[in-house]
Design a protein around this motif. Structure first.
Motif, PDB file in Angstrom:
ATOM      1  N   VAL A  12     -60.329 -45.211  -8.953  1.00 29.36           N
ATOM      2  CA  VAL A  12     -59.256 -45.447  -9.932  1.00 29.36           C
ATOM      3  C   VAL A  12     -59.806 -45.903 -11.279  1.00 29.36           C
ATOM      4  CG1 VAL A  12     -57.575 -46.011  -8.146  1.00 29.36           C
ATOM      5  CG2 VAL A  12     -58.977 -47.840  -9.135  1.00 29.36           C
ATOM      6  N   GLY A  13     -61.121 -45.980 -11.404  1.00 23.87           N
ATOM      7  CA  GLY A  13     -61.738 -46.590 -12.568  1.00 23.87           C
ATOM      8  C   GLY A  13     -61.583 -45.882 -13.897  1.00 23.87           C
ATOM      9  N   PRO A  14     -61.620 -44.550 -13.957  1.00 25.90           N
ATOM     10  CA  PRO A  14     -61.585 -43.885 -15.265  1.00 25.90           C
ATOM     11  C   PRO A  14     -60.352 -44.237 -16.102  1.00 25.90           C
ATOM     12  CG  PRO A  14     -62.329 -42.369 -13.573  1.00 25.90           C
ATOM     13  CD  PRO A  14     -61.885 -43.603 -12.860  1.00 25.90           C
ATOM     14  N   GLU A  15     -59.172 -44.172 -15.480  1.00 27.41           N
ATOM     15  CA  GLU A  15     -57.959 -44.482 -16.224  1.00 27.41           C
ATOM     16  C   GLU A  15     -57.971 -45.932 -16.706  1.00 27.41           C
ATOM     17  OE1 GLU A  15     -57.442 -40.926 -13.869  1.00 27.41           O
ATOM     18  OE2 GLU A  15     -58.085 -42.931 -13.266  1.00 27.41           O
ATOM     19  N   HIS A  16     -58.449 -46.818 -15.869  1.00 23.70           N
ATOM     20  CA  HIS A  16     -58.512 -48.231 -16.239  1.00 23.70           C
ATOM     21  C   HIS A  16     -59.447 -48.439 -17.428  1.00 23.70           C
ATOM     22  CE1 HIS A  16     -58.804 -52.533 -16.042  1.00 23.70           C
ATOM     23  NE2 HIS A  16     -60.065 -52.503 -15.665  1.00 23.70           N
ATOM     24  N   ARG A  17     -60.607 -47.815 -17.402  1.00 22.86           N
ATOM     25  CA  ARG A  17     -61.556 -47.988 -18.498  1.00 22.86           C
ATOM     26  C   ARG A  17     -61.009 -47.450 -19.816  1.00 22.86           C
ATOM     27  NH1 ARG A  17     -64.298 -47.947 -13.852  1.00 22.86           N
ATOM     28  NH2 ARG A  17     -66.315 -49.024 -13.690  1.00 22.86           N
ATOM     29  N   ALA A  18     -60.323 -46.313 -19.747  1.00 24.22           N
ATOM     30  CA  ALA A  18     -59.755 -45.760 -20.969  1.00 24.22           C
ATOM     31  C   ALA A  18     -58.685 -46.678 -21.551  1.00 24.22           C
ATOM     32  CB  ALA A  18     -59.176 -44.375 -20.696  1.00 24.22           C
ATOM     33  N   ARG A  19     -57.833 -47.210 -20.693  1.00 22.02           N
ATOM     34  CA  ARG A  19     -56.789 -48.112 -21.183  1.00 22.02           C
ATOM     35  C   ARG A  19     -57.396 -49.410 -21.711  1.00 22.02           C
ATOM     36  NH1 ARG A  19     -54.293 -44.874 -17.438  1.00 22.02           N
ATOM     37  NH2 ARG A  19     -52.147 -44.296 -17.935  1.00 22.02           N
ATOM     38  N   LEU A  20     -58.442 -49.865 -21.055  1.00 19.14           N
ATOM     39  CA  LEU A  20     -59.131 -51.066 -21.525  1.00 19.14           C
ATOM     40  C   LEU A  20     -59.727 -50.812 -22.906  1.00 19.14           C
ATOM     41  CD1 LEU A  20     -61.329 -53.360 -19.373  1.00 19.14           C
ATOM     42  CD2 LEU A  20     -62.205 -52.562 -21.546  1.00 19.14           C
ATOM     43  N   PHE A  21     -60.366 -49.661 -23.083  1.00 20.85           N
ATOM     44  CA  PHE A  21     -60.919 -49.311 -24.395  1.00 20.85           C
ATOM     45  C   PHE A  21     -59.813 -49.278 -25.447  1.00 20.85           C
ATOM     46  CE2 PHE A  21     -61.409 -45.919 -27.518  1.00 20.85           C
ATOM     47  CZ  PHE A  21     -62.560 -46.325 -28.176  1.00 20.85           C
ATOM     48  N   ASP A  22     -58.687 -48.620 -25.113  1.00 21.02           N
ATOM     49  CA  ASP A  22     -57.591 -48.501 -26.070  1.00 21.02           C
ATOM     50  C   ASP A  22     -57.040 -49.859 -26.477  1.00 21.02           C
ATOM     51  OD1 ASP A  22     -57.764 -45.756 -25.921  1.00 21.02           O
ATOM     52  OD2 ASP A  22     -56.100 -45.532 -24.511  1.00 21.02           O
ATOM     53  N   SER A  23     -56.980 -50.780 -25.519  1.00 25.61           N
ATOM     54  CA  SER A  23     -56.262 -52.041 -25.767  1.00 25.61           C
ATOM     55  C   SER A  23     -57.128 -53.127 -26.385  1.00 25.61           C
ATOM     56  CB  SER A  23     -55.653 -52.554 -24.459  1.00 25.61           C
ATOM     57  OG  SER A  23     -56.664 -52.853 -23.511  1.00 25.61           O
ATOM     58  N   ILE A  24     -58.434 -53.163 -26.098  1.00 24.48           N
ATOM     59  CA  ILE A  24     -59.227 -54.283 -26.601  1.00 24.48           C
ATOM     60  C   ILE A  24     -60.382 -53.881 -27.514  1.00 24.48           C
ATOM     61  CG2 ILE A  24     -58.649 -55.709 -24.607  1.00 24.48           C
ATOM     62  CD1 ILE A  24     -61.511 -55.272 -23.593  1.00 24.48           C
ATOM     63  N   VAL A  25     -60.905 -52.659 -27.380  1.00 25.95           N
ATOM     64  CA  VAL A  25     -62.021 -52.237 -28.228  1.00 25.95           C
ATOM     65  C   VAL A  25     -61.523 -51.556 -29.492  1.00 25.95           C
ATOM     66  CG1 VAL A  25     -64.081 -50.791 -28.387  1.00 25.95           C
ATOM     67  CG2 VAL A  25     -63.597 -52.043 -26.273  1.00 25.95           C
ATOM     68  N   ALA A  26     -60.615 -50.618 -29.341  1.00 28.37           N
ATOM     69  CA  ALA A  26     -60.143 -49.848 -30.487  1.00 28.37           C
ATOM     70  C   ALA A  26     -59.588 -50.719 -31.610  1.00 28.37           C
ATOM     71  CB  ALA A  26     -59.102 -48.823 -30.036  1.00 28.37           C
TER      72      ALA A  26
ATOM     73  N   LYS B 103     -69.826 -60.054 -28.697  1.00 29.06           N
ATOM     74  CA  LYS B 103     -69.533 -61.474 -28.887  1.00 29.06           C
ATOM     75  C   LYS B 103     -68.046 -61.764 -28.684  1.00 29.06           C
ATOM     76  CE  LYS B 103     -69.885 -65.184 -32.331  1.00 29.06           C
ATOM     77  NZ  LYS B 103     -70.339 -65.526 -33.708  1.00 29.06           N
ATOM     78  N   ARG B 104     -67.189 -60.972 -29.295  1.00 31.20           N
ATOM     79  CA  ARG B 104     -65.763 -61.270 -29.271  1.00 31.20           C
ATOM     80  C   ARG B 104     -65.121 -61.018 -27.910  1.00 31.20           C
ATOM     81  NH1 ARG B 104     -63.114 -58.814 -34.696  1.00 31.20           N
ATOM     82  NH2 ARG B 104     -61.226 -59.368 -33.508  1.00 31.20           N
ATOM     83  N   LEU B 105     -65.698 -60.123 -27.114  1.00 33.63           N
ATOM     84  CA  LEU B 105     -65.106 -59.808 -25.819  1.00 33.63           C
ATOM     85  C   LEU B 105     -65.806 -60.513 -24.656  1.00 33.63           C
ATOM     86  CD1 LEU B 105     -64.457 -55.993 -26.385  1.00 33.63           C
ATOM     87  CD2 LEU B 105     -62.827 -57.882 -26.575  1.00 33.63           C
ATOM     88  N   HIS B 106     -66.777 -61.355 -24.969  1.00 32.50           N
ATOM     89  CA  HIS B 106     -67.544 -62.031 -23.911  1.00 32.50           C
ATOM     90  C   HIS B 106     -66.655 -62.918 -23.040  1.00 32.50           C
ATOM     91  CE1 HIS B 106     -70.801 -64.103 -21.886  1.00 32.50           C
ATOM     92  NE2 HIS B 106     -70.342 -65.264 -22.324  1.00 32.50           N
ATOM     93  N   ILE B 107     -65.874 -63.786 -23.658  1.00 32.01           N
ATOM     94  CA  ILE B 107     -65.047 -64.714 -22.890  1.00 32.01           C
ATOM     95  C   ILE B 107     -63.970 -63.968 -22.115  1.00 32.01           C
ATOM     96  CG2 ILE B 107     -63.483 -66.691 -23.015  1.00 32.01           C
ATOM     97  CD1 ILE B 107     -66.458 -67.319 -23.526  1.00 32.01           C
ATOM     98  N   LEU B 108     -63.395 -62.928 -22.712  1.00 30.49           N
ATOM     99  CA  LEU B 108     -62.407 -62.130 -22.000  1.00 30.49           C
ATOM    100  C   LEU B 108     -63.014 -61.532 -20.739  1.00 30.49           C
ATOM    101  CD1 LEU B 108     -59.619 -60.811 -21.804  1.00 30.49           C
ATOM    102  CD2 LEU B 108     -60.493 -58.947 -23.239  1.00 30.49           C
ATOM    103  N   GLY B 109     -64.258 -61.070 -20.816  1.00 26.63           N
ATOM    104  CA  GLY B 109     -64.932 -60.528 -19.639  1.00 26.63           C
ATOM    105  C   GLY B 109     -65.064 -61.542 -18.528  1.00 26.63           C
ATOM    106  N   ILE B 110     -65.365 -62.780 -18.902  1.00 27.04           N
ATOM    107  CA  ILE B 110     -65.458 -63.853 -17.904  1.00 27.04           C
ATOM    108  C   ILE B 110     -64.082 -64.142 -17.317  1.00 27.04           C
ATOM    109  CG2 ILE B 110     -66.007 -66.286 -17.534  1.00 27.04           C
ATOM    110  CD1 ILE B 110     -68.057 -66.027 -19.818  1.00 27.04           C
ATOM    111  N   GLN B 111     -63.085 -64.275 -18.185  1.00 25.87           N
ATOM    112  CA  GLN B 111     -61.745 -64.665 -17.756  1.00 25.87           C
ATOM    113  C   GLN B 111     -61.139 -63.654 -16.790  1.00 25.87           C
ATOM    114  OE1 GLN B 111     -60.197 -67.511 -18.447  1.00 25.87           O
ATOM    115  NE2 GLN B 111     -58.410 -66.949 -17.214  1.00 25.87           N
ATOM    116  N   CYS B 112     -61.304 -62.371 -17.058  1.00 27.18           N
ATOM    117  CA  CYS B 112     -60.680 -61.354 -16.209  1.00 27.18           C
ATOM    118  C   CYS B 112     -61.618 -60.861 -15.114  1.00 27.18           C
ATOM    119  CB  CYS B 112     -60.196 -60.173 -17.049  1.00 27.18           C
ATOM    120  SG  CYS B 112     -61.485 -59.182 -17.811  1.00 27.18           S
TER     121      CYS B 112
END
Length: 382
Positions: free
Chosen positions: A64-78, A98-107
Motif C-alpha cells: 500500500v506504500g506508493p499511494e501513501h508516499r505520493a500523498r505524503l509528498f503532496d501534503s508536506i514536501v510540496a 531539517k524542517r521535517l525531522h521532528i514530524l518523522g519522529i512524531q509519526c
C-alpha cells in the motif's frame, strides 16, 4: 558536491506526483516478501520558466506504500518547495531534512519522509542540469561509462533469467538467497555452471539470517565464490555484529540500501565490516546526500555500488550517481520484467558487454513517456 559551478536559482511554480502500478505475470520474491505488481512514484517539478525536472521516490514495500508516499509528498514536501526561491538543490535538501525531522519522529515515519525528500532532490538536480544544459554526470565532474549487473534473480528457475540477461548484454549477476541452505546452494551452483568460474555472481539475502546462522550459510556458499553477500543480517543490527560477521566470512559483505543518514553511512565506512556500500538514491539522500557518501566510500577503497529496484527515473539517477564518482563498482539493474523501468526513462540506456554509456543530454537525459504508460494500461493516480 560541485561548489564552483555558477548556476541559476530554482523557483518552483508547479509540483505533481504520479503513482503507477504495472501488472506482472511472475511475482518478484525476496526473503521477506513478494511483489505482486510493480509500483512507482514519479514527481515532476516545473520552474517559473517552464523547465521540468523528474524524480522518483522508492516505494516497493509495503504493497500500500506508493499511494501513501505520493500523498505524503503532496501534503508536506510540496508546500515547502513552493515557499521560496532555492539557491541550490542542496539548500532545499538540507531545509526539507531539517524542517521535517521532528514530524518523522512524531509519526514514526522518518524513513518514508526521507524517501519523499530523496525523490525531490533527484528532480531538483534534473531540473538544474536542464537549466544549465549539462548532463548530471558531467555537472558532478564524472565520466559517462559505468558497469552494471543484473539483480533480482529469483530462487525459481534462476538459470532462465540469467541466460536471458546474458544475451541482453549483462556480464555480472545477483541471485536472491535466504530460501533454505540446500535451495540456495543449488541455485548458486546452477548459475556458476551456466556462467562459468570467472563471472561475477553476487548473492542477496535481504536480511534473512541472524548473525550465527549467517556465518554458517555464508561458509556453505563460499566454495561457489560469490563476489559479495548482501544484507545477510538485519540492517539495523549493531555495527559490532557486522564487524564480527566480517571476521567470520570469507565472502565480502555488502549493505547500504537500508542505511539512512550521514551518521550511519560514515559509521559503516569507518568500520571493518563492509567491502561494498550501496546507498539507494530514492530511499535517502538523493544526489545531495549520496554524492558525499560515494566520495567517502571511494576514498576508503571500498566498492561503491548504488542500489535500485524500481522505475526508470531512479535507475538512471543511480547511473548518474555512479558516473559522478567513477572508480570500480556496479549499478544495479533489476532483471525482472517491468514496463515502468523502460517507459519512465526514455530513451532507455543501452547495455553492452556489461556497461552503459550515458548520454550528453542535460539533466538525467530521460523523461517518462506518459502516453505510453497510459496506453499500456498502467493505473495512474492523481
Amino acid at each position: 558536491m560541485p561548489t564552483s559551478i555558477s548556476h541559476p536559482p530554482l523557483q518552483i511554480k508547479k509540483v505533481e506526483s504520479f503513482v503507477y502500478r504495472a501488472p506482472i505475470h511472475k511475482p518478484v520474491q525476496t526473503s521477506f516478501g513478494i511483489m505482486h505488481d510493480r509500483p512507482a512514484v514519479a514527481i515532476s517539478l516545473e520552474d517559473n520558466e517552464g523547465c521540468v525536472g523528474w524524480g522518483e521516490i522508492w516505494c516497493n514495500f509495503p504493497s500500500v506504500g506508493p499511494e501513501h508516499r505520493a500523498r505524503l509528498f503532496d501534503s508536506i514536501v510540496a508546500p515547502i518547495l513552493l515557499e521560496k526561491i532555492w539557491a541550490s538543490p542542496v539548500e532545499a535538501f538540507q531545509e526539507l531534512t531539517k524542517r521535517l525531522h521532528i514530524l518523522g519522529i512524531q509519526c514514526g515515519e522518518p524513513g518514508t519522509i526521507a524517501q519523499a525528500i530523496a525523490g525531490t532532490d533527484i528532480a531538483l538536480w534534473d531540473l538544474l542540469g536542464k537549466k544549465i544544459g549539462k548532463p548530471l554526470w558531467e555537472l558532478f565532474g564524472g565520466t559517462p561509462l559505468i558497469e552494471t549487473y543484473a539483480s533480482g534473480i529469483s530462487p525459481t528457475d534462476p538459470e532462465e533469467i540469467a541466460e536471458k540477461k546474458w544475451a541482453e548484454g549483462f556480464r555480472a549477476f545477483k541471485l536472491k538467497v535466504g530460501f533454505g541452505q540446500d535451495r540456495d546452494f543449488s541455485n548458486l551452483q546452477t548459475l556458476r555452471n551456466l556462467l562459468g568460474p570467472d563471472t561475477k555472481i553476487m548473492v542477496d539475502a535481504n536480511q534473512a539470517w541472524d548473525p550465527d546462522s549467517a556465518a554458517r550459510q555464508i561458509e556453505h556458499l563460499a566454495p561457489l565464490n560469490p563476489f559479495w553477500v548482501e544484507e545477510p543480517i538485519a540492517a539495523d543490527r549493531p555495527i559490532q555484529d557486522w564487524n564480527m560477521l566480517a571476521t567470520q566470512s570469507s565472502i565480502p559483505l555488502a549493505a547500504g540500501e537500508n542505511m539512512r543518514g550521514e551518521t550511519q553511512f560514515y559509521e559503516a565506512i569507518n568500520s571493518n565490516a563492509f567491502q561494498v556500500i550501496q546507498p539507494d538514491i530514492g530511499k535517502w539522500g538523493g544526489f545531495s546526500g549520496c554524492i558525499p557518501i560515494a566520495q567517502a566510500v571511494c576514498a576508503s577503497n571500498r566498492l561503491f555500488c548504488p542500489h535500485w529496484l524500481g522505475g526508470g527515473i531512479g535507475l538512471v539517477a543511480s547511473m548518474h550517481l555512479k558516473a559522478a564518482v567513477g572508480q570500480a563498482g556496479f549499478v544495479e539493474v533489476d532483471s525482472n520484467p517491468n514496463i515502468l523501468r523502460e517507459a519512465m526513462a526514455m530513451p532507455y540506456p543501452v547495455i553492452s558487454d556489461g556497461k552503459v554509456l550515458l548520454s550528453n543530454e542535460p539533466g538525467l537525459g530521460i523523461a517518462p513517456e506518459i502516453n505510453r504508460l497510459i496506453d499500456l494500461q498502467v493505473k495512474h493516480y492523481f
